[in-house]
Design a protein around this motif. Structure first.
Motif, PDB file in Angstrom:
ATOM      1  N   PHE A  46       0.834  -1.206   0.000  1.00  0.00           N
ATOM      2  CA  PHE A  46       0.000   0.000   0.000  1.00  0.00           C
ATOM      3  C   PHE A  46       0.869   1.256   0.000  1.00  0.00           C
ATOM      4  N   ILE A  47       1.902   1.269   0.855  1.00  0.00           N
ATOM      5  CA  ILE A  47       2.789   2.434   0.928  1.00  0.00           C
ATOM      6  C   ILE A  47       3.510   2.637  -0.390  1.00  0.00           C
ATOM      7  N   ALA A  48       4.010   1.525  -0.981  1.00  0.00           N
ATOM      8  CA  ALA A  48       4.742   1.626  -2.254  1.00  0.00           C
ATOM      9  C   ALA A  48       3.832   2.118  -3.369  1.00  0.00           C
ATOM     10  N   THR A  49       2.593   1.589  -3.428  1.00  0.00           N
ATOM     11  CA  THR A  49       1.643   2.020  -4.462  1.00  0.00           C
ATOM     12  C   THR A  49       1.334   3.509  -4.331  1.00  0.00           C
ATOM     13  N   THR A  50       1.080   3.952  -3.097  1.00  0.00           N
ATOM     14  CA  THR A  50       0.758   5.362  -2.868  1.00  0.00           C
ATOM     15  C   THR A  50       1.919   6.267  -3.260  1.00  0.00           C
ATOM     16  N   VAL A  51       3.135   5.885  -2.855  1.00  0.00           N
ATOM     17  CA  VAL A  51       4.316   6.703  -3.156  1.00  0.00           C
ATOM     18  C   VAL A  51       4.587   6.731  -4.660  1.00  0.00           C
ATOM     19  N   ILE A  52       4.490   5.555  -5.322  1.00  0.00           N
ATOM     20  CA  ILE A  52       4.784   5.478  -6.757  1.00  0.00           C
ATOM     21  C   ILE A  52       3.787   6.301  -7.570  1.00  0.00           C
ATOM     22  N   ILE A  81     -13.560   6.754  -9.683  1.00  0.00           N
ATOM     23  CA  ILE A  81     -14.612   5.858  -9.202  1.00  0.00           C
ATOM     24  C   ILE A  81     -14.356   4.439  -9.695  1.00  0.00           C
ATOM     25  N   TYR A  82     -13.923   4.312 -10.950  1.00  0.00           N
ATOM     26  CA  TYR A  82     -13.620   2.992 -11.520  1.00  0.00           C
ATOM     27  C   TYR A  82     -12.518   2.295 -10.724  1.00  0.00           C
ATOM     28  N   VAL A  83     -11.443   3.032 -10.427  1.00  0.00           N
ATOM     29  CA  VAL A  83     -10.336   2.451  -9.656  1.00  0.00           C
ATOM     30  C   VAL A  83     -10.818   2.050  -8.271  1.00  0.00           C
ATOM     31  N   ALA A  84     -11.664   2.896  -7.665  1.00  0.00           N
ATOM     32  CA  ALA A  84     -12.139   2.630  -6.309  1.00  0.00           C
ATOM     33  C   ALA A  84     -12.970   1.353  -6.236  1.00  0.00           C
ATOM     34  N   VAL A  85     -13.891   1.176  -7.181  1.00  0.00           N
ATOM     35  CA  VAL A  85     -14.799   0.032  -7.111  1.00  0.00           C
ATOM     36  C   VAL A  85     -14.151  -1.261  -7.599  1.00  0.00           C
ATOM     37  N   ILE A  86     -12.986  -1.169  -8.238  1.00  0.00           N
ATOM     38  CA  ILE A  86     -12.332  -2.396  -8.685  1.00  0.00           C
ATOM     39  C   ILE A  86     -11.144  -2.762  -7.793  1.00  0.00           C
ATOM     40  N   TYR A  87     -10.565  -1.785  -7.103  1.00  0.00           N
ATOM     41  CA  TYR A  87      -9.361  -2.034  -6.312  1.00  0.00           C
ATOM     42  C   TYR A  87      -9.681  -2.345  -4.853  1.00  0.00           C
ATOM     43  N   TYR A  88     -10.472  -1.483  -4.200  1.00  0.00           N
ATOM     44  CA  TYR A  88     -10.692  -1.645  -2.764  1.00  0.00           C
ATOM     45  C   TYR A  88     -11.597  -2.843  -2.417  1.00  0.00           C
ATOM     46  N   PRO A  89     -12.686  -3.104  -3.147  1.00  0.00           N
ATOM     47  CA  PRO A  89     -13.434  -4.327  -2.863  1.00  0.00           C
ATOM     48  C   PRO A  89     -12.587  -5.587  -3.055  1.00  0.00           C
ATOM     49  N   ASN A  90     -11.704  -5.583  -4.049  1.00  0.00           N
ATOM     50  CA  ASN A  90     -10.806  -6.719  -4.239  1.00  0.00           C
ATOM     51  C   ASN A  90      -9.887  -6.874  -3.031  1.00  0.00           C
ATOM     52  N   MET A  91      -9.495  -5.748  -2.447  1.00  0.00           N
ATOM     53  CA  MET A  91      -8.667  -5.778  -1.237  1.00  0.00           C
ATOM     54  C   MET A  91      -9.412  -6.438  -0.075  1.00  0.00           C
ATOM     55  N   GLY A 140      -9.443   3.901   1.508  1.00  0.00           N
ATOM     56  CA  GLY A 140      -9.558   4.328   0.123  1.00  0.00           C
ATOM     57  C   GLY A 140      -9.739   5.833  -0.004  1.00  0.00           C
ATOM     58  N   ILE A 141     -10.572   6.412   0.866  1.00  0.00           N
ATOM     59  CA  ILE A 141     -10.772   7.864   0.845  1.00  0.00           C
ATOM     60  C   ILE A 141      -9.466   8.584   1.153  1.00  0.00           C
ATOM     61  N   LEU A 142      -8.724   8.074   2.144  1.00  0.00           N
ATOM     62  CA  LEU A 142      -7.439   8.678   2.493  1.00  0.00           C
ATOM     63  C   LEU A 142      -6.471   8.626   1.319  1.00  0.00           C
ATOM     64  N   GLN A 143      -6.408   7.480   0.651  1.00  0.00           N
ATOM     65  CA  GLN A 143      -5.481   7.346  -0.468  1.00  0.00           C
ATOM     66  C   GLN A 143      -5.873   8.269  -1.626  1.00  0.00           C
ATOM     67  N   MET A 144      -7.160   8.388  -1.892  1.00  0.00           N
ATOM     68  CA  MET A 144      -7.612   9.284  -2.954  1.00  0.00           C
ATOM     69  C   MET A 144      -7.287  10.744  -2.627  1.00  0.00           C
TER      70      MET A 144
END
Length: 416
Positions: free
Chosen positions: A21-27, A191-201, A239-243
């Motif tokens: 999560f940290i690496a994804t956010t930073v990248i 919205i697309y990224v949110a509904v496909i990434y976080y539910p998968n998490m 997810g809200i924090l990351q966005m």
């Protein structure tokens, strides 16, 4: 309620502290700065050469070069046309050695003729500005030959007045559509990224707890239903924090670029004249879309015992998101299409498609409210079914890769 907040905190902090999560956010945040400053980075590697935009001109008459310079200046081109005393052989050698970017040969016999030479087809932006300037030169020279004044030339090439008017009540003007299109595109992508990434998490987290047998300890002290909704809320807050981090990084990345884009970014993406209600609907559809797919993901994640099986069982949900994105992105060009209107009331498509219509059209308030109501009912139904499946699914072990296991999980949960 205390146990709910404990699981909420655990779901939030556990994922927030993971290296992935940290690496994804930073990248992703760093990529915003990279893209925003790409032109500056390219200029740095080019060594800041002053000859990068110099166009050497072979002009035997000596009269065409000043006209070319004038026309390039008229189109605000960075290309500088400079007369040269070098021969064509020397110019070609300079291009091969990399000391010369491009040159052009101008001749005037039966008409203006130009030959533009670069090392590759991409040299100096493929010569688009130069070609436009040469075409303008031809117009000026032809006008001089037939004795037209500058005022007559300007009148000859002045554009006609052309206005667009739509009679549909929901239609916006072309200018308003262009302003809204960029913002709608960006927010639909989020919205697309949110509904496909976080539910998968969420599904992966539930499956991981089952495979490690941690789930058996958790459900002995808290109900499976409370466990499910606490996880959904915890990952949702993450997810809200990351966005918010991505949005802040994108804003400062554009500011750091030091270009005209930094000042005009609100106009480019349509933020300047857009209604506050559009942003509120964006946040609302973000949350509803997340909860809709998160409940479905938690339901599916509870059916598997190995994390390797999650992706296979999540495929139907992924297809729903992909179809919704296709409809939304195609609808940007034609938001009033019938299939877009129908899809905006289908709960699994509504987070993307109805927001598209809200952003691109002036639709009555009852339409997005009806779509929101349908989504809330669907979330309620899915939540009820999901709670029953989750209650039994977390106790199921062994190979489970079929949606038929939902019935088995419901029976097991009802008998618990």
């Amino acid at each position: 309620m205390h146990s709910f907040w404990i699981i909420f905190k655990q779901a939030f902090l556990t994922k927030a502290r993971t290296k992935s999560f940290i690496a994804t956010t930073v990248i992703v945040a760093a990529s915003f700065f990279l893209v925003a400053n790409l032109s500056n980075i390219i200029a740095l590697f080019d060594g800041g050469s002053e000859d990068a935009d110099v166009l050497h001109v072979l002009d035997e008459s000596g009269q065409l070069t000043p006209l070319l310079q004038e026309q390039l200046a008229a189109v605000d081109s960075p290309v500088q046309a400079m007369p040269t005393e070098m021969s064509e052989t020397e110019l070609r050698e300079g291009i091969s050695e990399g000391t010369i970017e491009a040159y052009i040969e101008l001749t005037q016999a039966q008409g203006l003729a130009a030959r533009y030479v670069t090392e590759s087809a991409n040299g100096m932006g493929s010569g688009a500005d130069v070609e436009q300037a040469v075409q303008s030169m031809q117009t000026v020279l032809a006008a001089d030959e037939i004795g037209l004044s500058q005022a007559e030339v300007s009148q000859l090439f002045s554009p006609a007045s052309f206005e667009r008017e739509a009679v549909a009540v929901s239609s916006k003007s072309e200018e308003e559509l262009n302003q809204a299109r960029g913002l709608v595109y960006v927010l639909i992508l989020l919205i697309y990224v949110a509904v496909i990434y976080y539910p998968n998490m969420i599904a992966m987290e539930v499956a991981n707890e089952k495979s490690s047998r941690v789930m058996e300890i958790l459900i002995s002290s808290v109900s499976p239903v409370k466990h499910m909704f606490a996880k959904i809320a915890g990952i949702g807050m993450l997810g809200i924090l990351q966005m918010l981090i991505f949005g802040t990084a994108g804003y400062f990345a554009i500011k750091s670029a030091g270009t005209d884009l930094a000042g005009g970014i609100t106009g480019v993406f349509g933020f300047s004249d857009l209604k506050i209600s559009t942003f509120l609907f964006a946040f609302l559809f973000f949350l509803l879309g997340y909860f809709l797919y998160a409940v479905l993901a938690a339901l599916l994640g509870s059916l598997v015992s190995r994390t390797e099986d999650v992706q296979q069982l999540m495929l139907p949900m992924m297809f729903l998101v992909i179809i919704a994105s296709f409809i939304a992105f195609s609808g940007i060009a034609m938001p009033e299409a019938t299939y877009v209107t129908v899809a905006s009331y289908i709960p699994f498509f509504a987070p993307l498609v109805m927001f598209l219509r809200v952003g691109m059209l002036d639709i009555p308030l009852w339409e997005p409210l009806l779509s929101i109501a349908i989504m809330l009912v669907t979330i309620g139904v899915l939540g009820t079914i999901g709670a029953r499946v989750y209650r039994g699914g977390v106790l199921m072990y062994g190979p489970s890769q079929s949606l038929k296991d939902i019935r088995k999980a419901i029976r097991l949960g009802d008998n618990k």
